[in-house]
Design a protein around this motif. Sequence first.
Motif, PDB file in Angstrom:
ATOM      1  N   LEU A   1       0.808  -1.309   0.135  1.00 60.50           N
ATOM      2  CA  LEU A   1       0.027   0.077   0.082  1.00 60.50           C
ATOM      3  C   LEU A   1       0.805   1.177   0.062  1.00 60.50           C
ATOM      4  O   LEU A   1       2.102   1.165   0.364  1.00 60.50           O
ATOM      5  N   PRO A   2       0.373   2.291  -0.443  1.00 63.80           N
ATOM      6  CA  PRO A   2       0.992   3.591  -0.510  1.00 63.80           C
ATOM      7  C   PRO A   2       1.711   3.911   0.698  1.00 63.80           C
ATOM      8  O   PRO A   2       0.894   3.942   1.699  1.00 63.80           O
ATOM      9  N   ALA A   3       2.939   4.417   0.665  1.00 67.04           N
ATOM     10  CA  ALA A   3       3.704   4.866   2.080  1.00 67.04           C
ATOM     11  C   ALA A   3       3.835   6.534   1.753  1.00 67.04           C
ATOM     12  O   ALA A   3       4.611   6.683   0.892  1.00 67.04           O
ATOM     13  N   GLY A   4       3.028   7.228   2.549  1.00 62.06           N
ATOM     14  CA  GLY A   4       3.281   8.593   2.419  1.00 62.06           C
ATOM     15  C   GLY A   4       2.864   8.982   1.069  1.00 62.06           C
ATOM     16  O   GLY A   4       1.929   8.430   0.417  1.00 62.06           O
ATOM     17  N   HIS A   5       3.384  10.257   0.477  1.00 65.04           N
ATOM     18  CA  HIS A   5       3.165  10.496  -0.972  1.00 65.04           C
ATOM     19  C   HIS A   5       3.904   9.711  -2.122  1.00 65.04           C
ATOM     20  O   HIS A   5       4.111  10.061  -3.247  1.00 65.04           O
ATOM     21  N   ALA A   6       4.954   8.537  -1.432  1.00 66.00           N
ATOM     22  CA  ALA A   6       5.865   8.129  -2.676  1.00 66.00           C
ATOM     23  C   ALA A   6       4.975   7.119  -3.435  1.00 66.00           C
ATOM     24  O   ALA A   6       3.771   6.663  -3.097  1.00 66.00           O
ATOM     25  N   PRO A   7       5.100   7.128  -4.693  1.00 65.63           N
ATOM     26  CA  PRO A   7       4.404   6.152  -5.609  1.00 65.63           C
ATOM     27  C   PRO A   7       4.603   4.656  -5.121  1.00 65.63           C
ATOM     28  O   PRO A   7       5.535   4.119  -4.656  1.00 65.63           O
ATOM     29  N   THR A   8       3.184   4.052  -5.425  1.00 64.97           N
ATOM     30  CA  THR A   8       3.362   2.618  -5.203  1.00 64.97           C
ATOM     31  C   THR A   8       3.114   1.999  -6.559  1.00 64.97           C
ATOM     32  O   THR A   8       3.966   1.037  -6.919  1.00 64.97           O
TER      33      THR A   8
END
Length: 951
Positions: free
Chosen positions: A32-39
């Motif tokens: 799942l996405p972590a912060g605004h980093a791309p997943t």
Amino acid sequence: MRSTVGRAIPSDVPRRVFLGRDAELRELVAALPAGHAPTGRFIVVSGEGGIGKTSLIDAAVQHASPQHFVLRASADAMDQRRPYGLLQDAFASLPSDDDHSGGSQQNRYAVGERLLALIDEVAVTPTILVVEDLQWADADSLALLTRLSRTLGQLPLAIVGSMRTQARHETPPALDRLISVLSERDLLLPIALAPLSAATCRSIAERLAGGSVEGPLARYVAAAGGNPLFLTEMIRALLRDGALTLGERGEVLLDAPVGPSPSLAMVMMRHLSHLSAPTRELLTSAALLGTRFPAMHLRVVAGRPMSALVPLLQETFAAGFLEETELDTLGFRHELIQHVLLQDVPAAVRAELHREIAARLDAAEVAPATVAGHLLQAPTTAEDLPWTLRLAQRTAVAAPDTATELWRRVYDATSPGDPSNTQATAGLAVAALSAGHVVQAAELAADALRRDLPPDAVGGLSQTLAHALLLQHRHAEARDAAERYAAAEVLEPRDRAAQLAFAGWPRLMLGDIDGALRSAREGAAMSAATGNHGAEVLALSLHGQIANLRGDLDEAIAVLRDAATKADRRPSFNAVQGFPHALLALALSDADQHDEIDGLLQRCLRMSIDVGYRTGMVAAHSLGSQALMPTAILPDVAAEMEAHRALVTSMDVRLDAPIHGLRAVVMAYRHGAAAAFDLSVGLDPVPEWAVWGGRGRSWIWLGRSLRHRAEGDSAATFEALWQGWEEFQPTDMRIDSTQIGLELVVLARKVADQHPSARRRAVERAHEIDDVVWAVADRNPSVAHLRATALAVRGVSRDDAADLVEAERLLAATPRRLQHARVAELAARARTTAHDARTLAEASLRGYTEVGADHEVIRARAAFRRAGVAVRTASRVRPTSGWEALTRTEERVAGHVATGATNPEIAERLGVSRRTIETHVSNVLTKLGLRSRTEVAVFVSRRLEHPRQNG
């Protein structure tokens, strides 16, 4: 034998116990996405029905950060015909306005674009999109998710899907393609759920029953086969029946006859037997509606007020069969419950019940696609035919595939002489034409027109036939059909006007330019007189294109502007067929009037989307690439062509002959003729005039000549281009002649120098080119690039440096940087002073560099060295990575991305399509070595603060 009776166990146990999935849960949560980093991940949880896919997804969502925005929907087998049904449900919780609604009568393509825009809007923050039961998802939702995979890596978005394990041949084609594309792009994370272990099943049973499991009950638990739903329902059923008690040692005793291990269906049916008869009847109606359905639909089908249904619904909720899934929406707690209910109803009875449901929903004015979904579950009867035709007409815009299925039902159920069969055939033909399946459209229309039809049916079918024949390049047949029906007294005057307006298009493709122009003028006049505005636009568009071909640019722009204005006032399918906005953009480009071009191309695309005309969408990118080529940076033109290629994959129709040539030319400018060799070979033999006879054939011939240029054979290159020149002259294609004129003269000089025996012929040909190009320039005295081209042609053919220098001066004042770079190169190599030669050479190299013509930089620099032209500043080829690798457009796109703008917002600001922006953003990420839009924003911010450290 009966076990010893013990203490009673309460029956109000949890409906779900989640155990034994720790490894799968960790894997899913980590994706799942972590912060605004791309997943940029698409996770697919698969397994048999009841194995715990939804429970795993629920647990993962609960573990996600509170900052995550979660959207969720489940597909339904009864909803597969609703375009974008799965994704529309997922976004239904968002505030509803004109942009967010996917109304039942909106065009399918427009709904798709709005959904993509919504995804961009919500995915500016970490987002989880859950889409369950993908095996039942509608094809449009799956296709959109496939398209989204192009940009998924740029977003803090995780898409979590679930699907039943099934054999490859049972997987719907659209789902199979989605999985394949995700795998190819390394975006897929598959999580397969196996049956739970025996120990885990025992633990679940003990938690539900409140004691240790052993003896006969342990055999029942083992019979669940590791399926948690089966296990849970079995324990709940035994508890509800009072068959489980607690022994003195805390063991769970089975106080019931020990027989064969039950099946899930047996457990469910036993559970249902405890409900009242009215509640069971209501559950059957609910099962026919689908796994999830609006509460209003259940009220309509039951034929009772909601107040009378409340006690029955409360009973189903208490028994664990139904639950409220969303606001105003009910659903079965698991699709297997619905399946068991349906299996208890004979197939023939189910079909009749679906017909009754369709009638009740239609009377309540429920969306016609939903009504059709039920009607199509029942066999077609003669009484249903008028109703089916009405539904097909009502679903044609929003759900064309459903309309096609309805028309097909009527077509198959009636004989050719039946009026209902004719209506169905006409509907099928138009639907096929709109989707770009022109072969099928022509076959259907031709078949119907062989019958004795009423005049109102002949009008529409004859237009469909002529258009489909044209798009198959069967131009003589299209011309004959259009002219035959234009003269048919049986048709209404407006229908005859439409045929007359259309007849000029196949004439153009057959090379009869004068006949095409005559048909266009007569068709426009008759269409205006009969009030057929769409046909008038079609005729004016043809007139304008012919004027453009002949180099009468003022006339072309005036006529095409009139056509575009009329199309804007009364948008329609017929008005879009002539592509007036895209043709006007191309004419304005030829006239060096570039301010309106982007907006016109977007208008063509928008109108085509609104009326569902895929060929118009293709034309916006095909003609758009040509219109942008003179002034654009080459990677930007490549991005536009990529958008074109993405559209044509599922269509019979092709408007890509000029695009093949243009793609080869752009490749050669950037990487050399050798890199474009395969593309060039693909243009041999040259596509016939009948394949593409409009503006842009010069790109075909330029692309074809590159194979000889790659081999270093100037004579063969010249002959290849000269064939194009000779093709253009009888048809007065003066603008295309001008476009290849300069390169022809340059090649003629080379041939004359290298082959003395061919000198006289080469010189004669150069003089012929000179005369034609000057004639075009004189026709358009205000168009600087045409006069500059004429001067350059004369300068090369007569070895006159002054003409070349003047041509360079004129082009320097236009946005045509590539053409300016080429003429500056020729002027620098002519007999000018050393200072002038150096200035011109540097301008040439600078121009090639700015437009991304990397190979031309290398080639021209070598040519200057051979000519003894000293260049003070060595222009460098654009690097392949880092900020300096970005084109100007890519820099602008990066800047917009850094502000948080979505792709649709950037597309609107830059006046290009969303597909083009998707390509630009991908290029930016690749060149900067980044993974997400957020990283682009950080990069741009740091560059502004420390420009030297982030180059």
